[in-house]
Design an enzyme around this catalytic site. Structure first.
Site, PDB file in Angstrom:
ATOM      1  N   HIS A  84       0.563  -0.989  -0.261  1.00  0.00           N
ATOM      2  CA  HIS A  84      -0.178  -0.404  -0.249  1.00  0.00           C
ATOM      3  C   HIS A  84       0.451   0.936  -0.199  1.00  0.00           C
ATOM      4  CE1 HIS A  84      -2.369   2.472   2.279  1.00  0.00           C
ATOM      5  NE2 HIS A  84      -3.501   2.685   1.081  1.00  0.00           N
ATOM      6  N   GLU A 137       0.340  -0.307  -4.433  1.00  0.00           N
ATOM      7  CA  GLU A 137       0.046   0.692  -5.167  1.00  0.00           C
ATOM      8  C   GLU A 137       0.462   2.147  -5.369  1.00  0.00           C
ATOM      9  OE1 GLU A 137      -4.158   3.394  -3.207  1.00  0.00           O
ATOM     10  OE2 GLU A 137      -1.506   2.578  -2.449  1.00  0.00           O
ATOM     11  N   ASP A 165      -0.088   6.027  -5.512  1.00  0.00           N
ATOM     12  CA  ASP A 165      -0.742   7.575  -5.500  1.00  0.00           C
ATOM     13  C   ASP A 165      -0.754   8.468  -6.896  1.00  0.00           C
ATOM     14  OD1 ASP A 165      -2.871   6.470  -3.166  1.00  0.00           O
ATOM     15  OD2 ASP A 165      -1.123   6.737  -2.147  1.00  0.00           O
ATOM     16  N   HIS A 209       0.800  11.032  -1.704  1.00  0.00           N
ATOM     17  CA  HIS A 209      -0.574  10.305  -1.265  1.00  0.00           C
ATOM     18  C   HIS A 209      -0.995  12.084  -0.327  1.00  0.00           C
ATOM     19  CE1 HIS A 209      -3.668   9.340   1.933  1.00  0.00           C
ATOM     20  NE2 HIS A 209      -3.424   8.243   0.650  1.00  0.00           N
ATOM     21  N   ASP A 217      -3.156   4.464  -8.182  1.00  0.00           N
ATOM     22  CA  ASP A 217      -5.328   4.731  -7.716  1.00  0.00           C
ATOM     23  C   ASP A 217      -4.866   6.939  -7.679  1.00  0.00           C
ATOM     24  OD1 ASP A 217      -6.732   6.133  -6.021  1.00  0.00           O
ATOM     25  OD2 ASP A 217      -5.780   5.303  -3.819  1.00  0.00           O
TER      26      ASP A 217
END
Length: 273
Positions: free
Chosen positions: A5, A25, A27, A41, A85
């Site tokens: 993450h 993942e 961002d 993020h 994302d």
């Protein structure tokens, strides 16, 4: 799929894969002209994490390409899936198509190396807002126009807003998407969330008539939540601690039921036991 993450710097790619992730993942933030700008993020983010790692978008793509190109000194054989994302909340709805176009051009040049021995990972474009479904068309049209429609075989989709599943299906219908669908469900690790919507997504996946191919749950850092997710039948778990997920998968209750996905496992195919 053990999904690391919030991997927003090149150094973190190695870090998370070495901890046991076969997927990451990251961002993506956009500028006012809908150009993907940074991997970032920002605050607030998950409890126990530094929210401020960042990288220029195209630099990150180049680092990611190296990590997923066989023969490169930075290559990780087990890194097979990347979830982008897409933080499209900063954009107007009418910019979604442009964002898809610009995303595709950047990936084509810096990740896929214009189709010349680029990175091999499968890509999931994760969109937080159902109203931004035109991003998908912008992305697809651009790859077609550039003569690289074949790369769409490597691209899948997710709407990450925890919307009702029928609404998600409607957005895909509007977008002309009929496959390659991952469905996320979840919340920051700071808060608890039940599995009721995950179970609805799994029911859609297993119905034979739904649009969903794979279901992943985020953000899971505890062994107990990992076990509950596996018992429900998820395909992927997004985590800050890949080692925790790997440990649980090796427990006797799970080691014969689940395996850690490899490149040969098609992420767009619904698993039939």
């Amino acid at each position: 799929w053990i999904m690391g993450h919030m991997v927003n710097s090149i150094a973190q790619i190695d870090e998370f894969v070495n901890l046991g992730a076969n997927s990451i993942e990251t961002d993506v933030s956009f500028d006012k002209q809908a150009n993907p700008e940074y991997m970032y993020h920002g605050t607030p983010c998950d409890c126990g994490r530094d929210c401020l790692h960042w990288e220029n978008f195209n630099d990150f793509l180049k680092g990611l390409r190296k990590a997923t190109t066989p023969g490169d000194s930075k290559y990780h054989e087990k890194l097979i899936l990347v979830v982008f994302d897409l933080k499209t909340g900063s954009l107007y709805d009418n910019q979604a198509y442009d964002a898809g176009t610009k995303l595709a051009k950047n990936l084509l040049e810096h990740y896929w190396n214009n189709g010349n021995n680029g990175g091999r990972a499968y890509i999931v474009l994760s969109i937080p807002n159902l109203n931004h479904y035109k991003l998908i068309a912008g992305f697809k049209d651009t790859l077609k126009n550039e003569g690289h429609e074949d790369l769409l075989e490597k691209v899948g989709h997710d709407f990450s807003g925890n919307d009702d599943i029928p609404d998600v299906e409607k957005a895909y219908k509007n977008a002309g998407v009929t496959g390659h669908v991952w469905q996320s469900d979840g919340i920051t690790n700071c808060l608890p969330r039940g599995l009721s919507r995950v179970k609805l997504a799994i029911a859609n996946r297993d119905s034979g008539s739904g649009i969903i191919n794979k279901v992943y749950y985020w953000t899971v850092d505890k062994r107990s939540t990992t076990r509950n997710s596996l018992d429900a039948g998820v395909d992927g778990i997004m985590t800050n601690y890949p080692g925790v997920i790997a440990d649980v998968l090796s427990e006797s209750a799970y080691k014969n039921k689940y395996k850690i996905a490899t490149y040969e496992d098609n992420p767009w195919e619904t698993f039939k036991p």
